[in-house]
Scaffold this motif. Sequence first.
Motif, PDB file in Angstrom:
ATOM      1  N   GLU A  53     -10.683   4.038  10.630  1.00 37.03           N
ATOM      2  CA  GLU A  53      -9.610   2.846  10.372  1.00 37.03           C
ATOM      3  C   GLU A  53      -8.094   3.238  10.512  1.00 37.03           C
ATOM      4  OE1 GLU A  53     -12.024   0.179   7.084  1.00 37.03           O
ATOM      5  OE2 GLU A  53     -10.850   1.851   6.250  1.00 37.03           O
ATOM      6  N   ILE A  54      -7.695   4.165  10.136  1.00 32.77           N
ATOM      7  CA  ILE A  54      -6.458   4.887  10.256  1.00 32.77           C
ATOM      8  C   ILE A  54      -6.078   4.521  11.545  1.00 32.77           C
ATOM      9  CG2 ILE A  54      -4.678   6.479  10.131  1.00 32.77           C
ATOM     10  CD1 ILE A  54      -6.326   7.293   7.353  1.00 32.77           C
ATOM     11  N   GLU A  55      -6.877   5.242  12.480  1.00 36.11           N
ATOM     12  CA  GLU A  55      -6.831   5.396  14.091  1.00 36.11           C
ATOM     13  C   GLU A  55      -6.722   3.889  14.740  1.00 36.11           C
ATOM     14  OE1 GLU A  55      -6.066   7.729  16.148  1.00 36.11           O
ATOM     15  OE2 GLU A  55      -6.357   9.301  14.980  1.00 36.11           O
ATOM     16  N   LYS A  56      -7.663   2.819  14.419  1.00 35.79           N
ATOM     17  CA  LYS A  56      -7.885   1.660  15.050  1.00 35.79           C
ATOM     18  C   LYS A  56      -6.835   0.649  14.290  1.00 35.79           C
ATOM     19  CE  LYS A  56     -10.782   3.503  18.000  1.00 35.79           C
ATOM     20  NZ  LYS A  56     -10.198   3.725  19.503  1.00 35.79           N
ATOM     21  N   TYR A  57      -6.878   0.709  13.153  1.00 37.89           N
ATOM     22  CA  TYR A  57      -6.340  -0.317  12.314  1.00 37.89           C
ATOM     23  C   TYR A  57      -4.974   0.119  11.372  1.00 37.89           C
ATOM     24  CZ  TYR A  57     -10.731  -2.146  13.705  1.00 37.89           C
ATOM     25  OH  TYR A  57     -11.895  -2.649  14.322  1.00 37.89           O
ATOM     26  N   PRO A  58      -4.032   0.765  12.115  1.00 38.06           N
ATOM     27  CA  PRO A  58      -2.688   1.046  11.202  1.00 38.06           C
ATOM     28  C   PRO A  58      -2.005   0.355  10.542  1.00 38.06           C
ATOM     29  CG  PRO A  58      -2.335   1.116  13.778  1.00 38.06           C
ATOM     30  CD  PRO A  58      -3.849   0.769  13.564  1.00 38.06           C
ATOM     31  N   LYS A 107      -1.455   0.466   6.644  1.00 40.58           N
ATOM     32  CA  LYS A 107      -0.163   0.495   6.132  1.00 40.58           C
ATOM     33  C   LYS A 107      -0.173  -0.515   5.123  1.00 40.58           C
ATOM     34  CE  LYS A 107       4.538  -0.499   7.565  1.00 40.58           C
ATOM     35  NZ  LYS A 107       5.347  -1.206   8.469  1.00 40.58           N
ATOM     36  N   GLU A 108      -0.536  -1.791   5.199  1.00 47.08           N
ATOM     37  CA  GLU A 108      -0.725  -2.691   3.931  1.00 47.08           C
ATOM     38  C   GLU A 108      -1.501  -2.349   2.747  1.00 47.08           C
ATOM     39  OE1 GLU A 108       0.533  -6.113   2.339  1.00 47.08           O
ATOM     40  OE2 GLU A 108       1.255  -5.315   4.063  1.00 47.08           O
ATOM     41  N   GLU A 109      -2.404  -1.598   2.965  1.00 49.17           N
ATOM     42  CA  GLU A 109      -2.980  -1.189   2.061  1.00 49.17           C
ATOM     43  C   GLU A 109      -2.278  -0.175   0.959  1.00 49.17           C
ATOM     44  OE1 GLU A 109      -6.904   0.301   3.045  1.00 49.17           O
ATOM     45  OE2 GLU A 109      -7.843  -1.754   3.455  1.00 49.17           O
ATOM     46  N   LEU A 110      -1.738   1.013   1.911  1.00 52.59           N
ATOM     47  CA  LEU A 110      -0.825   1.616   1.183  1.00 52.59           C
ATOM     48  C   LEU A 110       0.407   1.133   0.344  1.00 52.59           C
ATOM     49  CD1 LEU A 110      -0.089   4.587   3.709  1.00 52.59           C
ATOM     50  CD2 LEU A 110      -1.167   4.717   1.708  1.00 52.59           C
ATOM     51  N   GLU A 120      -3.928  10.027   1.015  1.00 54.58           N
ATOM     52  CA  GLU A 120      -3.843   8.971  -0.020  1.00 54.58           C
ATOM     53  C   GLU A 120      -4.723   7.855  -0.016  1.00 54.58           C
ATOM     54  OE1 GLU A 120      -0.375   8.232  -1.621  1.00 54.58           O
ATOM     55  OE2 GLU A 120      -0.867  10.362  -1.544  1.00 54.58           O
ATOM     56  N   MET A 121      -5.626   7.411   1.043  1.00 55.80           N
ATOM     57  CA  MET A 121      -6.650   6.646   1.196  1.00 55.80           C
ATOM     58  C   MET A 121      -8.023   7.315   0.298  1.00 55.80           C
ATOM     59  SD  MET A 121      -5.866   3.835   2.328  1.00 55.80           S
ATOM     60  CE  MET A 121      -4.682   3.036   3.312  1.00 55.80           C
ATOM     61  N   MET A 122      -7.896   8.514   0.671  1.00 54.24           N
ATOM     62  CA  MET A 122      -9.075   9.230  -0.422  1.00 54.24           C
ATOM     63  C   MET A 122      -8.911   9.032  -1.840  1.00 54.24           C
ATOM     64  SD  MET A 122      -9.501  12.491   2.210  1.00 54.24           S
ATOM     65  CE  MET A 122     -10.409  13.379   1.135  1.00 54.24           C
ATOM     66  N   ILE A 123      -7.567   9.233  -2.288  1.00 58.98           N
ATOM     67  CA  ILE A 123      -7.198   9.310  -3.585  1.00 58.98           C
ATOM     68  C   ILE A 123      -7.201   7.891  -4.297  1.00 58.98           C
ATOM     69  CG2 ILE A 123      -5.329   9.666  -5.347  1.00 58.98           C
ATOM     70  CD1 ILE A 123      -4.514  12.105  -3.702  1.00 58.98           C
ATOM     71  N   HIS A 124      -6.591   6.859  -3.520  1.00 62.58           N
ATOM     72  CA  HIS A 124      -6.586   5.356  -3.946  1.00 62.58           C
ATOM     73  C   HIS A 124      -7.404   4.608  -3.857  1.00 62.58           C
ATOM     74  CE1 HIS A 124      -2.306   6.629  -5.369  1.00 62.58           C
ATOM     75  NE2 HIS A 124      -1.985   7.057  -4.284  1.00 62.58           N
ATOM     76  N   GLU A 125      -7.913   4.565  -2.563  1.00 60.92           N
ATOM     77  CA  GLU A 125      -9.192   3.873  -2.358  1.00 60.92           C
ATOM     78  C   GLU A 125     -10.515   4.156  -2.568  1.00 60.92           C
ATOM     79  OE1 GLU A 125     -10.312   1.019   1.493  1.00 60.92           O
ATOM     80  OE2 GLU A 125      -9.128   2.727   1.885  1.00 60.92           O
ATOM     81  N   LEU A 126     -10.824   5.562  -1.788  1.00 58.25           N
ATOM     82  CA  LEU A 126     -12.227   5.989  -2.093  1.00 58.25           C
ATOM     83  C   LEU A 126     -12.468   6.874  -3.297  1.00 58.25           C
ATOM     84  CD1 LEU A 126     -12.434   7.372   1.573  1.00 58.25           C
ATOM     85  CD2 LEU A 126     -13.138   5.238   0.690  1.00 58.25           C
ATOM     86  N   LYS A 127     -11.442   7.144  -4.054  1.00 62.37           N
ATOM     87  CA  LYS A 127     -11.556   7.729  -5.231  1.00 62.37           C
ATOM     88  C   LYS A 127     -12.238   9.098  -5.175  1.00 62.37           C
ATOM     89  CE  LYS A 127      -9.775   4.477  -7.591  1.00 62.37           C
ATOM     90  NZ  LYS A 127      -8.666   3.612  -6.529  1.00 62.37           N
TER      91      LYS A 127
END
Length: 247
Positions: free
Chosen positions: A91-96, A100-103, A134-141
């Motif tokens: 997702e980071i590669e294809k939908y930056p 970014k909005e999620e961050l 950051e995504m691992m911590i905040h989104e995926l836990k």
Amino acid sequence: MENENLEEPVLHYTHEADVFRTRVFGIQDGLIGVGAIALGAAGYSQDPLLVLVTGLIATIAQAFSMGIGEYISTRVRNQIIENEIRKERYEIEKYPEKEKEELKQFYLSKGLPEKEAEEIAERLMKNKDVVLHEMMIHELKLFPEEFEKPVKLGFIMALYLIIGGLIPLIPFILSLFIKIPFVFSIVSSIILVLLTLGVFGSMTSKYTGLNKLRGAFEQIGTGLLALIGSYIGGVIIGYFLPIHVAI
């Protein structure tokens, strides 16, 4: 504040939790699982050799089954985590822009002003590894660095189960070489199991924050219930199905 009055700094042990959980689970399963089986055999028969053989078979079988089970469960957990990380990296590669909005939304939810959240998200997007973290911590836990290798945990589980399984068998082993009343072997086995459970229960307070005595007595109480219940069960089976009938 309360923490300022502490003589020692506050220590965190989350990085040790996986290994300690496996050690406690392994030795507890050996102590209670094998101990209960051995005492069940003791209630069924007054033969220390039968009790010993039953306990050794139970120890070997459980060491293999629990060790392999720990390996498989840890491996599957890690595979799930790795798969989620792969999807997030994609997702980071294809939908930056989406990432970014999620961050940005993460930082807004923390109370940062919109402009500051936007700037932080923009800056972090320049490093994809940081974004993934950051995504691992905040989104995926997810915190995969806290998890140990499957082979290591499987080995620890088997090793500590063997140690725990041999402890309740010590009096019955000695009785084969020294003339010891059978009831003494039973009582000694129970005492050894309960003492070891108490020690490990007290040690868990380092991780759980509970009072040491409470941790010890919780382990002792549950262990005593299992041991006495198994012994009584063996006595009942021996009454209705004596060993000469079973053979």
